[in-house]
Motif scaffolding. Sequence first.
Motif, PDB file in Angstrom:
ATOM      1  N   UNK A 312       0.798  -1.390   0.013  1.00 46.42           N
ATOM      2  CA  UNK A 312       0.059  -0.110   0.083  1.00 46.42           C
ATOM      3  C   UNK A 312       0.858   1.219  -0.034  1.00 46.42           C
ATOM      4  N   UNK A 313       0.321   2.443  -0.548  1.00 45.31           N
ATOM      5  CA  UNK A 313       0.910   3.681  -0.551  1.00 45.31           C
ATOM      6  C   UNK A 313       0.055   4.459   0.657  1.00 45.31           C
ATOM      7  N   UNK A 314       0.672   4.842   1.570  1.00 45.01           N
ATOM      8  CA  UNK A 314      -0.328   5.383   2.633  1.00 45.01           C
ATOM      9  C   UNK A 314       0.149   6.960   2.817  1.00 45.01           C
ATOM     10  N   UNK A 315      -0.857   7.743   2.973  1.00 51.75           N
ATOM     11  CA  UNK A 315      -0.762   9.120   3.226  1.00 51.75           C
ATOM     12  C   UNK A 315      -1.599   9.455   4.438  1.00 51.75           C
ATOM     13  N   UNK A 316      -0.969  10.005   5.456  1.00 54.25           N
ATOM     14  CA  UNK A 316      -1.566  10.219   6.718  1.00 54.25           C
ATOM     15  C   UNK A 316      -1.235  11.699   7.366  1.00 54.25           C
ATOM     16  N   UNK A 317      -2.522  12.398   7.656  1.00 56.26           N
ATOM     17  CA  UNK A 317      -2.508  13.462   8.226  1.00 56.26           C
ATOM     18  C   UNK A 317      -2.785  13.341   9.591  1.00 56.26           C
ATOM     19  N   UNK A 318      -1.765  13.720  10.698  1.00 59.53           N
ATOM     20  CA  UNK A 318      -1.873  13.504  12.095  1.00 59.53           C
ATOM     21  C   UNK A 318      -2.868  14.655  12.848  1.00 59.53           C
ATOM     22  N   UNK A 319      -3.365  14.508  13.892  1.00 60.28           N
ATOM     23  CA  UNK A 319      -4.043  15.645  14.520  1.00 60.28           C
ATOM     24  C   UNK A 319      -3.151  16.929  14.775  1.00 60.28           C
ATOM     25  N   UNK A 370      -4.042   4.689   0.315  1.00 59.96           N
ATOM     26  CA  UNK A 370      -4.774   5.050   1.233  1.00 59.96           C
ATOM     27  C   UNK A 370      -4.369   6.454   1.850  1.00 59.96           C
ATOM     28  N   UNK A 371      -5.698   7.089   2.094  1.00 60.36           N
ATOM     29  CA  UNK A 371      -5.350   8.659   2.768  1.00 60.36           C
ATOM     30  C   UNK A 371      -6.109   8.363   4.076  1.00 60.36           C
ATOM     31  N   UNK A 372      -5.303   8.869   5.245  1.00 58.97           N
ATOM     32  CA  UNK A 372      -5.950   8.889   6.457  1.00 58.97           C
ATOM     33  C   UNK A 372      -5.931  10.292   7.018  1.00 58.97           C
ATOM     34  N   UNK A 373      -7.045  10.841   7.542  1.00 56.60           N
ATOM     35  CA  UNK A 373      -7.066  12.135   7.792  1.00 56.60           C
ATOM     36  C   UNK A 373      -7.780  12.398   9.288  1.00 56.60           C
ATOM     37  N   UNK A 374      -6.767  12.918  10.404  1.00 56.29           N
ATOM     38  CA  UNK A 374      -7.501  12.667  11.613  1.00 56.29           C
ATOM     39  C   UNK A 374      -8.778  13.492  11.920  1.00 56.29           C
ATOM     40  N   UNK A 375      -9.340  13.053  12.511  1.00 51.28           N
ATOM     41  CA  UNK A 375     -11.049  13.500  12.785  1.00 51.28           C
ATOM     42  C   UNK A 375     -10.967  14.790  13.178  1.00 51.28           C
ATOM     43  N   UNK A 376      -9.860  15.438  13.761  1.00 52.00           N
ATOM     44  CA  UNK A 376      -9.995  16.629  14.075  1.00 52.00           C
ATOM     45  C   UNK A 376     -10.021  17.937  13.074  1.00 52.00           C
ATOM     46  N   UNK A 377      -9.998  17.333  11.903  1.00 52.11           N
ATOM     47  CA  UNK A 377     -10.339  18.067  10.582  1.00 52.11           C
ATOM     48  C   UNK A 377     -11.457  18.054   9.874  1.00 52.11           C
ATOM     49  N   UNK A 378     -12.362  18.911   9.677  1.00 48.38           N
ATOM     50  CA  UNK A 378     -13.573  18.965   8.944  1.00 48.38           C
ATOM     51  C   UNK A 378     -13.457  19.385   7.455  1.00 48.38           C
ATOM     52  N   UNK A 379     -12.229  19.369   6.880  1.00 46.85           N
ATOM     53  CA  UNK A 379     -12.121  19.606   5.401  1.00 46.85           C
ATOM     54  C   UNK A 379     -10.592  19.297   5.234  1.00 46.85           C
ATOM     55  N   UNK A 380     -10.292  19.098   3.719  1.00 46.40           N
ATOM     56  CA  UNK A 380      -8.995  18.770   3.435  1.00 46.40           C
ATOM     57  C   UNK A 380      -8.720  19.666   2.204  1.00 46.40           C
TER      58      UNK A 380
END
Length: 1018
Positions: A312-319, A370-380
């Motif tokens: 997998x290629x994974x992109x993650x945005x932490x809180x 796969x893109x994972x965005x922390x739930x602290x964000x309401x937009x990207x």
Amino acid sequence: MKNKRFRRPLAFLLTLCLCIGSAGVFSPQPAYAGAYEVQLTNVMNNYYGGTQEKTLDDWEELAAVYAWLSGRPGAAYDTGVDLRGYVLPAAGSGAGGLFRALMKGDADAASVLAGSLVSDGTILDPGSVYTYALQVLALEAFNRSTGVTPVVYDVSAAAAHMLDQQAPAGGYFDWGMASYDNAGMVLAALSLEVFDSYPGIDGHRSDLVDWIQAGQSASGAFAAFGADSANSTACVLFGVAAASPSVFLTTDPAIALVASELYTPENGWLSYTGAPWDAYATKQAALALAEIETGRSFYSNVQLNAIPHMSLDVQAVEPDGTYTEKQITAPEDATMAEIVDLTIGSSGAAVYNYYVDGAPAATAEDGDTVLAVADAYDGVAYFSLEGSGLGAPRAAISFEGTASFTLRQLTLADGTDAVLGGIGVDVNGDGYSDLTTTTAGAVSFSPVNAVTRLDALATHSDPVTYAPVRDISETVALLPAYIDMASGGTQNKTVSVRIEGPTENIVYYSAIDVVGNGDVRLTAGDAVTQALTQAGKTYTYNAGYLSAVEGTSAGSLDPNFYDGWVYYMNGQPGSGLGSQVIDDDDEIIVYYGYFPGWGTDLVRLTSEASGSEVTLRVLAGDTPVPGVSIIWNGVSQVDVTNADGALTLTGVTPNTYTVQIAKSDEHGVPLIVRLPAGTTVTLTAQGGTSHGGGSGDTQTSAVVFLTVKGLRGTTLYSRSEHTYYVGMTARDVLDESDLTITGSGNYVSGINGLAEFDHGPGSGWLYMVNGELSGSISADAYRLEADDNVVWYYTSDYTSDRNVQSSLGDLEEELLLEEELPGSGGGARDFSDIPEGAWYQQAAQGVVAHGLFNGMSDQSFGPNLPMTREMFVTVLGRLNEAGGGAAAGDSAGFGDAAADSYYARYIAWASQNNIVQGMGDDHFGVGTPVTREQMVVFVYRYFLSQNLIKDVGTGELEGYRDTDSVSPWATDAFNWAVGKGLITGRSSNLLDPSGQSSRAEVAMFILRCFNMIYENTI
């Protein structure tokens, strides 16, 4: 299938019993007894886990890691090996691709690859016994796997194939030398149970073991090319591990791998004694030792991994906004949370929203992004590439190419996706805006580096208060974009570089070749640092910033530290030494002072003469600069320039004088940029003035060419090379000749005594550059470029001069009288069989006018007739004669070339110059139509004989479907001819190398050759 341990425990498992006067015998040991664990741990942790960051480049590196992991608690070849944390190599083909698919647990890919190794029940022959043995081992690894349909092949034929390549003594050879690589792999393959019933197999195995034993060196290792080799030793161990019978070797080969000059604790193994560290040797040696430590042969035990994996290629945005992008391997049943943990280490208590290829997703599959965005964000906020969805895209561009994106914002709650206009974009990671998106959200960039990251900026600075102003909400996550630029190969740009210190010139190259390897584009920083290095000057340059030169550091004069090293490019303030791309003919001026507009100006000098007075005026653009000191012929003048920027010198006699200028503030910081060292002002006897632009050094291979033709084409100055420099003019190159030039100022009225008006009221001197008249541009204002071809010529009537053709050949045709045209018997003729406007009309008339062709008769050219071999060689000889060369030689001895024929001397000349070789049996092939590839090769050899080819070029034929039909001896010639535009395909994708050429086609081909020689477009 059973898990195959060594079947005769007392015979193997590589614990050495050392007895004086007796051989060492391998005997069993429990897995991870520790004999070689230190070395294995070193390479697994330091190299694969450290230097490689667990990224495995190929299937053999994966095999070494896989074998090592198989001995860990809870792992085994039959129950599965967990590969999470490692990045698996890309899918491959052949035996290696099959091993990779098996270890990944990809049953579908493994089935396809296994089937590809067999055709009609026979294993395909790859041409190497080593690779053949690997194919056997891979097929048996597949066939022993659970849940697959075995691939059936002729086992006896496979054994026979390997044994047939055995030497009489029982071993294997390669390149005329013993090959223990081959022997070890074949022993591993022949030791498989599937061959146990092959007639005489025990004897064959024994012979091979004996041959291996006899070749062991005193160190215990096995040699390749005369030196102990880690590769060869490892391959022997593969065979011994799989063989299982008693194998007596003087010294344990594994000891040789870890206790000799073949091993380094940091990264692993050398290919052979004295060689540098080698990745190939390391993976093979590591695999061999892993087999010893685990007590299992990899090649005899590996099968389809019971734990299927996905890449997998994974992109993650932490809180906290941290962005991580990573390739990972995970079991197929891994949850999205586990995938994030593998990517960032640990997600803790954070909750994430997940997306696959831009769409919300709960699970992932092999090959997904796969893109994972922390739930602290309401937009990207994300960059879209050619309509791509949510994610961090990578644009792949060619060297010097441009990538274009659209910045968008996705609102997670309702799925609204809108463009973001007027947003700053940082392209170098310093947090400052380098680009701004348009109202449509578009942004484009042509990068300097091989990999460039773009980041949208959430804020910008208020232009008045400099306070941050938010453009994107802090609850919107920001995703980057990447640009991957392909390599461009070796780069060379010819520029001028001038570096002015506070009081003197430091470096001045009026031409310097700036060279790069093509991984990144050449910048002004490259030009400046290479110039300083070439001149032997000291400097400090880091991250695109020049902070010191020859001991003068930025901020060393002004107490407020506003001064430093600044530069202009082509008269404009520079945008950053490390980011501003350069091109040929760029002019770079680095100076010590203040930034443009903040105190230091780039100025120009003008001059006027009145009798013996010369008025110098210093201007910044068109604005006068007062207070400038003038150094005239080395003497500082008492007065400075007045409010008009002027200073008048008196008592000046006609001559050439050096001039320099200076103006500094109270701190000694220059307020103007000095003139180039060696700048001159010339006062003529007629009362005019002219300027010389300085005398910079040159460090360049770039040249221009000069030819001077007098009355009716008489050569006054043969075509010659002159070293090019930036700013060189058509007049400058003429001045470098040994001719006598007369005229007022920069106007040329006569050359070698041939003056204007000598042959009529319209006669005089004109010049062309690359076959084009200059129009209204004076010679001293026409700036040349590298490789320009300059021709000065005398015309009898400039008012009707029509020399605007693109070749020197056309110029000579006009200037010579018709009866003087070489071999033409007159100028271009009209032939009845050439229709008006035919595609070849001008070519046919041109080659006849230049004496290269004759018509078939006075009225017929014969455009559609085939060109024979002797006809073509005759034309080639006339091409040589047209340039003043001879085209004759002693008889070439071809029986079919009559000595009294018109073509005999041309064939003799071409043969003696290795242009033609005949068709065998003393036969030239008179009357035989010349093929397209013969024609191209003849011209290619001719150009080689005249030293006219600088580079052959490669890859020019890739767009043609019939490149395989080009004869090997014609490949280089076709690459060159197609690359230079001399010949094209018969259609958009067919070269037709064996096809015949008509006289019309040859006329076009030869005329292009003629023009290339004289235009220097070779």
